[in-house]
Design a protein around this motif. Structure first.
Motif, PDB file in Angstrom:
ATOM      1  N   ALA A 145      97.322  47.226  23.266  1.00 44.34           N
ATOM      2  CA  ALA A 145      97.336  46.964  24.718  1.00 44.34           C
ATOM      3  C   ALA A 145      96.161  46.008  24.914  1.00 44.34           C
ATOM      4  CB  ALA A 145      97.479  47.905  25.841  1.00 44.34           C
ATOM      5  N   ILE A 146      95.945  45.148  25.794  1.00 42.77           N
ATOM      6  CA  ILE A 146      94.599  44.574  26.137  1.00 42.77           C
ATOM      7  C   ILE A 146      93.832  45.612  27.456  1.00 42.77           C
ATOM      8  CG2 ILE A 146      93.377  42.794  27.331  1.00 42.77           C
ATOM      9  CD1 ILE A 146      95.864  41.089  26.556  1.00 42.77           C
ATOM     10  N   ASN A 147      92.692  45.948  27.242  1.00 39.58           N
ATOM     11  CA  ASN A 147      91.907  46.860  27.984  1.00 39.58           C
ATOM     12  C   ASN A 147      91.739  46.142  29.142  1.00 39.58           C
ATOM     13  OD1 ASN A 147      90.393  48.744  28.946  1.00 39.58           O
ATOM     14  ND2 ASN A 147      89.182  49.171  27.012  1.00 39.58           N
ATOM     15  N   LEU A 148      91.985  46.843  30.451  1.00 45.37           N
ATOM     16  CA  LEU A 148      91.847  46.242  31.835  1.00 45.37           C
ATOM     17  C   LEU A 148      90.213  46.144  32.028  1.00 45.37           C
ATOM     18  CD1 LEU A 148      92.540  45.728  34.443  1.00 45.37           C
ATOM     19  CD2 LEU A 148      92.472  48.196  35.184  1.00 45.37           C
ATOM     20  N   HIS A 149      89.398  46.946  31.236  1.00 47.35           N
ATOM     21  CA  HIS A 149      88.029  46.771  31.360  1.00 47.35           C
ATOM     22  C   HIS A 149      87.127  45.834  30.702  1.00 47.35           C
ATOM     23  CE1 HIS A 149      88.388  50.520  33.906  1.00 47.35           C
ATOM     24  NE2 HIS A 149      88.892  50.992  32.911  1.00 47.35           N
ATOM     25  N   TYR A 176      99.609  41.245  30.777  1.00 44.42           N
ATOM     26  CA  TYR A 176      99.296  42.788  31.418  1.00 44.42           C
ATOM     27  C   TYR A 176      98.020  43.442  31.033  1.00 44.42           C
ATOM     28  CZ  TYR A 176     100.194  46.933  34.119  1.00 44.42           C
ATOM     29  OH  TYR A 176     100.095  48.165  35.077  1.00 44.42           O
ATOM     30  N   PHE A 177      97.155  44.205  31.789  1.00 46.12           N
ATOM     31  CA  PHE A 177      96.114  44.612  31.284  1.00 46.12           C
ATOM     32  C   PHE A 177      96.284  46.351  31.664  1.00 46.12           C
ATOM     33  CE2 PHE A 177      94.906  40.539  31.628  1.00 46.12           C
ATOM     34  CZ  PHE A 177      93.804  40.313  30.636  1.00 46.12           C
ATOM     35  N   HIS A 178      96.138  47.087  30.429  1.00 43.99           N
ATOM     36  CA  HIS A 178      96.301  48.562  30.617  1.00 43.99           C
ATOM     37  C   HIS A 178      94.860  49.183  30.651  1.00 43.99           C
ATOM     38  CE1 HIS A 178     100.430  47.956  29.193  1.00 43.99           C
ATOM     39  NE2 HIS A 178     100.805  49.076  29.750  1.00 43.99           N
ATOM     40  N   HIS A 247      90.497  45.703  23.022  1.00 45.64           N
ATOM     41  CA  HIS A 247      92.020  46.039  23.206  1.00 45.64           C
ATOM     42  C   HIS A 247      92.249  47.464  22.780  1.00 45.64           C
ATOM     43  CE1 HIS A 247      92.179  41.774  22.314  1.00 45.64           C
ATOM     44  NE2 HIS A 247      93.439  41.991  22.275  1.00 45.64           N
ATOM     45  N   ILE A 248      93.134  48.239  23.123  1.00 44.62           N
ATOM     46  CA  ILE A 248      93.232  49.685  22.719  1.00 44.62           C
ATOM     47  C   ILE A 248      94.514  50.053  21.924  1.00 44.62           C
ATOM     48  CG2 ILE A 248      91.849  50.593  24.466  1.00 44.62           C
ATOM     49  CD1 ILE A 248      94.045  50.751  26.485  1.00 44.62           C
TER      50      ILE A 248
END
Length: 256
Positions: A145-149, A176-178, A247-248
């Protein structure tokens, strides 16, 4: 889901060449190497059956095949399917939310570019449910996922932080950012167990990316790149540094 400008039949739109980014830019190369490190740590021994959902032209499938695994790619773009086959995988046009694979038929499912192209939670839940269905009991899920931060887009950060969605109108695809906690919640809600979330690029990736943009140099063989890679490895045990990554990656298993 790694390719140039295309509309993805409801999976979102790519406005840049993702496969090229992972191989030619320093930040992309860092992401690729760290993803390889993390996956190789958790993958079952080869040979095993791997389903690469949203695998695009086979950016990740290529090295997984070279490691001795049997890899099948599902992607909505026919051109990507042909490219994935050239990378050594079998491939088919398909939808992550409605996989053609039989129940409990794969040892591993990779969702390495898929979840951030599904801005609606219901679509992500359906894709994760399908991944769970086609995995054998005890099988491995790896989802990125793409990191929201992360610092995604100058001028758009406030909107992304408020909605967790980028609209795709400037400089980057709709995505979308997680947060790490949210990614973990979505995967555990889909009945995956023994789950862990990892930061991929570590806390120095943004310096590496900014230096590359400023100098115009690839930096993939530079001392700065090696330092950023070392920092990523050192930061991995510390959850408080997760938000510094671009990314995570979540690793989970289908319960037996």
């Amino acid at each position: 889901m790694h390719g140039p400008t295309t509309v993805r039949r409801g999976w979102g739109r790519r406005l840049h060449d993702e496969a090229d980014r992972l191989s030619t830019t320093a930040a992309g190369r860092l992401e690729l190497l760290r993803t390889q490190e993390l996956l190789r740590r958790h993958l079952p021994p080869p040979p095993a059956r791997v389903l690469d959902v949203g695998g695009g032209p086979g950016t990740h499938s290529r090295w997984v095949v070279e490691d001795g695994y049997e890899v099948h790619v599902v992607d909505p773009i026919p051109r990507h399917v042909a490219q994935a086959e050239q990378a050594g995988a079998t491939a088919e046009v398909g939808d992550a939310r409605h996989l053609a694979a039989a129940d409990a038929s794969y040892d591993v499912v990779l969702l390495l570019g898929l979840l951030y192209h599904l801005p609606d939670r219901a679509d992500r839940d359906q894709a994760l449910a399908e991944a769970h269905r086609v995995l054998k009991p005890g099988g491995l899920l790896a989802a990125a996922a793409i990191n929201l931060h992360k610092e995604p887009l100058r001028g758009s950060i406030a909107g992304i932080l408020a909605t967790q969605i980028h609209d795709g109108k400037k400089a980057f695809t709709k995505a979308y950012f997680h947060t790490g906690a949210q990614l973990l919640e979505e995967v555990t809600t889909a009945n995956f167990a023994n789950t862990d979330v990892y930061g991929i690029e570590g806390p120095a990736w943004s310096l590496l990316a900014a230096t590359g943009r400023h100098t115009g140099e690839p930096l993939t063989d530079s001392p700065l790149f090696e330092s950023a890679l070392t920092a990523a490895r050192m930061a991995e045990p510390y959850p408080e540094l997760l938000s510094a990554c671009s990314h995570i990656l979540v690793i989970g298993h289908r319960s037996a």
